[in-house]
Design a protein around this motif. Structure first.
Motif, PDB file in Angstrom:
ATOM      1  N   CYS A   1      12.130  17.032   3.906  1.00 18.95           N
ATOM      2  CA  CYS A   1      11.841  15.811   4.678  1.00 18.95           C
ATOM      3  C   CYS A   1      10.646  15.752   5.643  1.00 18.95           C
ATOM      4  O   CYS A   1      10.772  16.749   6.500  1.00 18.95           O
TER       5      CYS A   1
ATOM      6  N   GLU B   1      12.933   1.888   1.340  1.00 15.15           N
ATOM      7  CA  GLU B   1      11.346   2.299   1.131  1.00 15.15           C
ATOM      8  C   GLU B   1      11.067   3.222   2.324  1.00 15.15           C
ATOM      9  O   GLU B   1      10.078   4.208   2.138  1.00 15.15           O
ATOM     10  N   ILE B   2      11.569   3.195   3.484  1.00 15.34           N
ATOM     11  CA  ILE B   2      11.272   3.990   4.730  1.00 15.34           C
ATOM     12  C   ILE B   2      11.735   5.513   4.216  1.00 15.34           C
ATOM     13  O   ILE B   2      10.882   6.349   4.688  1.00 15.34           O
TER      14      ILE B   2
ATOM     15  N   ARG C   1      12.068   6.613   1.007  1.00 20.82           N
ATOM     16  CA  ARG C   1      11.085   7.284   0.343  1.00 20.82           C
ATOM     17  C   ARG C   1       9.742   7.729   0.816  1.00 20.82           C
ATOM     18  O   ARG C   1       9.280   8.902   0.404  1.00 20.82           O
ATOM     19  N   GLY C   2       9.513   7.068   1.907  1.00 20.09           N
ATOM     20  CA  GLY C   2       8.233   7.575   2.642  1.00 20.09           C
ATOM     21  C   GLY C   2       8.032   8.755   3.175  1.00 20.09           C
ATOM     22  O   GLY C   2       7.075   9.475   3.426  1.00 20.09           O
ATOM     23  N   VAL C   3       9.457   9.398   3.468  1.00 12.02           N
ATOM     24  CA  VAL C   3       9.421  10.720   4.124  1.00 12.02           C
ATOM     25  C   VAL C   3      10.151  11.601   3.435  1.00 12.02           C
ATOM     26  O   VAL C   3      10.507  12.541   3.701  1.00 12.02           O
TER      27      VAL C   3
ATOM     28  N   PRO D   1       7.918   6.223   9.688  1.00 11.81           N
ATOM     29  CA  PRO D   1       6.678   5.457   9.538  1.00 11.81           C
ATOM     30  C   PRO D   1       7.230   4.217   8.343  1.00 11.81           C
ATOM     31  O   PRO D   1       8.210   4.296   7.806  1.00 11.81           O
ATOM     32  N   GLY D   2       6.703   3.137   8.855  1.00 10.95           N
ATOM     33  CA  GLY D   2       6.937   1.728   8.529  1.00 10.95           C
ATOM     34  C   GLY D   2       7.890   1.157   9.083  1.00 10.95           C
ATOM     35  O   GLY D   2       8.320  -0.104   8.808  1.00 10.95           O
TER      36      GLY D   2
ATOM     37  N   TRP E   1       0.942  13.135   9.985  1.00  5.37           N
ATOM     38  CA  TRP E   1       0.790  11.346   9.738  1.00  5.37           C
ATOM     39  C   TRP E   1       0.727  10.883  10.914  1.00  5.37           C
ATOM     40  O   TRP E   1      -0.549  10.143  11.109  1.00  5.37           O
TER      41      TRP E   1
ATOM     42  N   THR F   1       4.918   3.411  15.625  1.00  8.04           N
ATOM     43  CA  THR F   1       4.808   3.351  14.369  1.00  8.04           C
ATOM     44  C   THR F   1       3.623   2.192  14.307  1.00  8.04           C
ATOM     45  O   THR F   1       2.885   1.697  15.104  1.00  8.04           O
ATOM     46  N   GLU F   2       3.518   1.704  12.938  1.00  8.88           N
ATOM     47  CA  GLU F   2       2.180   0.670  12.760  1.00  8.88           C
ATOM     48  C   GLU F   2       2.981  -0.694  13.264  1.00  8.88           C
ATOM     49  O   GLU F   2       2.047  -1.455  13.517  1.00  8.88           O
TER      50      GLU F   2
ATOM     51  N   VAL G   1       8.118  -3.007   6.223  1.00  6.96           N
ATOM     52  CA  VAL G   1       9.176  -3.148   5.205  1.00  6.96           C
ATOM     53  C   VAL G   1      10.065  -4.099   5.282  1.00  6.96           C
ATOM     54  O   VAL G   1      10.701  -4.186   6.470  1.00  6.96           O
TER      55      VAL G   1
END
Length: 483
Positions: free
Chosen positions: A213, A315-316, A318-320, A353-354, A391, A415-416, A480
């Protein structure tokens, strides 16, 4: 004479160098946690096995401050001092190294996995002669047996252009059991994790994590190849702890204790066959568990499981590089644990992230709905070497400052969609939400009876805060969607 030292904690903090794969954490002073990094008793055992003259000094467990350490070194004048450091304590440990130089002429070594990334910093001022960034059990006994200044694999000296970690120990069964008898193990405790039973020690039945992860330091430090001790070897250590040392509680420090179901079952069956009375706790992924295995673990003395849930958002996750687990199955397994007398402690990370206001609040609500016995809300921390570090560095999201802030609890990365101060506010709100809604309601009712005015004011304050936070979530509903 060689001194293996777990140094005193930085002022105002309690240092736990065993967490985060050995990168460590700092807790506020007064936190009821005293346990050394497990490489210290392993090293003590190896030095004893190889008949190397050694003193193992755990300043945390012995209650020693910097002055006590300096006095001990001045009196005994060891030829080599090896200091165990960690990411958030490194700056303080380097100050200690400078002080040690003023009282004794010795070869001064630092060891700890953070030195793979910060070894150059540790060597820069000249107070430290060399660093050991890899598995110290593989390196320090060789260094102690070699003539001073000799080249040893895994030892990085000043001016070296190559960072050599010395490799990893493949056959963990070949290691002697940690020499807790050479440390003040009667002083160790970790409040609440193993029912406050003492004597309490830690154990490591495997190293490595196959998942990788992006936010987790364990696969970076210990590798993605899982290295398992045999069930028989683990059971024999537990027999020694129980029958030989009178230990009552064990915390397994494996990042993935139940990665092999058959091995866990064999360990539990071995404990039952040997009539062990230990209570123990472990950490694993919830998808590794099932009711049959949990029942066996409970009969073998398991009283608690730490579970990394991390986020409610698919989604978060999956991103990590993390898979989500269905809520219904998670809640069923957590309820099963509680029926069997196994306490659950779920970990959640805010600020991956996200992350947005909306997704963070969904994770907080998810934690409350799962209803474990306890929770931990941390802020995503960009540990050196992780994908999250790459990242965040690439996007300029890391706040410049001291490595001592990389504790897992302080917000150091935005974060973004969320600023650092907003992430800190969300973390604080998460704990207040848990204390008002996630804790057992009967305790709150009892509290109201004892102090009705105070409880009503606290409840009203929290309800106002919840409205404000959720209004901000709607106003700033970027990022997200909810998972």
């Amino acid at each position: 004479m060689i001194y293996l030292v777990n140094p005193p904690c930085p002022p105002g903090s309690v240092s736990n160098k065993d967490t985060m794969g050995g990168l460590g954490q700092l807790y506020p002073a007064g936190t009821p946690t005293i346990m050394p990094p497990i490489d210290l008793p392993y090293l003590a055992a190896l030095f004893r096995e190889h008949r190397l003259s050694c003193v193992t000094l755990d300043c945390l467990g012995s209650g020693m401050d910097a002055g006590d350490l300096l006095l001990a070194l001045k009196r005994n004048r060891p030829r080599l001092v090896a200091l165990r450091t960690s990411l958030p304590s490194l700056e303080w440990d380097l100050k200690l190294a400078e002080l040690i130089r003023t009282v004794v002429d010795t070869e001064l070594i630092m060891f700890g996995p953070c030195l793979k990334y910060l070894g150059e910093l540790a060597l820069r001022d000249g107070h430290v002669d060399a660093v050991v960034p890899g598995e110290a059990e593989l390196v320090l006994p060789k260094l102690a047996a070699a003539p001073p200044g000799s080249p040893v694999a895994g030892v990085v000296r000043r001016g070296s252009a190559v960072v050599d970690d010395g490799g990893r120990i493949e056959d963990l069964d070949a290691l002697p059991f940690p020499a807790w008898d050479l440390l003040p193990y009667h002083n160790y405790h970790c409040l609440g994790l193993v029912r406050n039973l003492r004597p309490f020690v830690t154990a490591l039945s495997s190293r490595g994590c196959p998942h990788g992860c992006a936010y987790c330091p364990y696969p970076v430090v210990q590798g993605r190849k899982i290295r398992l001790r045999s069930a028989q070897n683990v059971v024999e250590e537990l027999v020694w702890l129980d029958h030989g040392l009178g230990v009552r509680a064990v915390l397994f420090r494996d990042p993935e204790f139940a990665v092999s179901r058959d091995r866990v079952a064999a360990i539990c069956e071995g404990m039952l066959q040997r009539s062990l009375t230990l209570s123990w706790r472990c950490e694993t992924r919830i998808e590794n568990l099932d009711p049959e295995l949990l029942s066996l673990m409970a009969r073998a003395g398991c009283v608690g499981i730490n579970l990394g849930v991390e986020s409610a958002n698919e989604e978060i996750l999956r991103g990590v590089g993390r898979k989500s687990f269905p809520y219904e199955k998670a809640r069923t397994l957590i309820d099963c644990c509680h029926r069997l007398g196994i306490e659950t402690f779920c970990f959640f990370v805010l600020g991956l992230p996200g992350e947005s206001w909306r997704s963070a609040l969904a994770t907080i609500d998810y934690a409350l709905a799962l209803a474990p016995r306890a929770v931990q809300f941390t802020v995503a921390t960009p540990y050196p070497g992780t994908g999250l570090w790459e990242w965040a560095s690439g996007h300029g999201f890391i706040e410049e400052g001291s490595f001592s802030a990389l504790t897992g609890y302080e917000a150091t990365m935005r974060t973004e969609h969320l600023r650092i101060d907003e992430l800190a506010s969300l973390r604080d709100y998460a704990y207040r939400a848990w204390s008002m809604r996630g804790a057992a309601p009967w305790f709150r009712i009892a509290g109201c009876v004892r102090n009705l005015s105070h409880e009503l004011k606290a409840a009203a304050s929290f309800l106002r805060e919840r409205r404000e936070v959720r209004a901000k979530s709607v106003a700033c509903g970027t990022g997200v969607t909810n998972g």
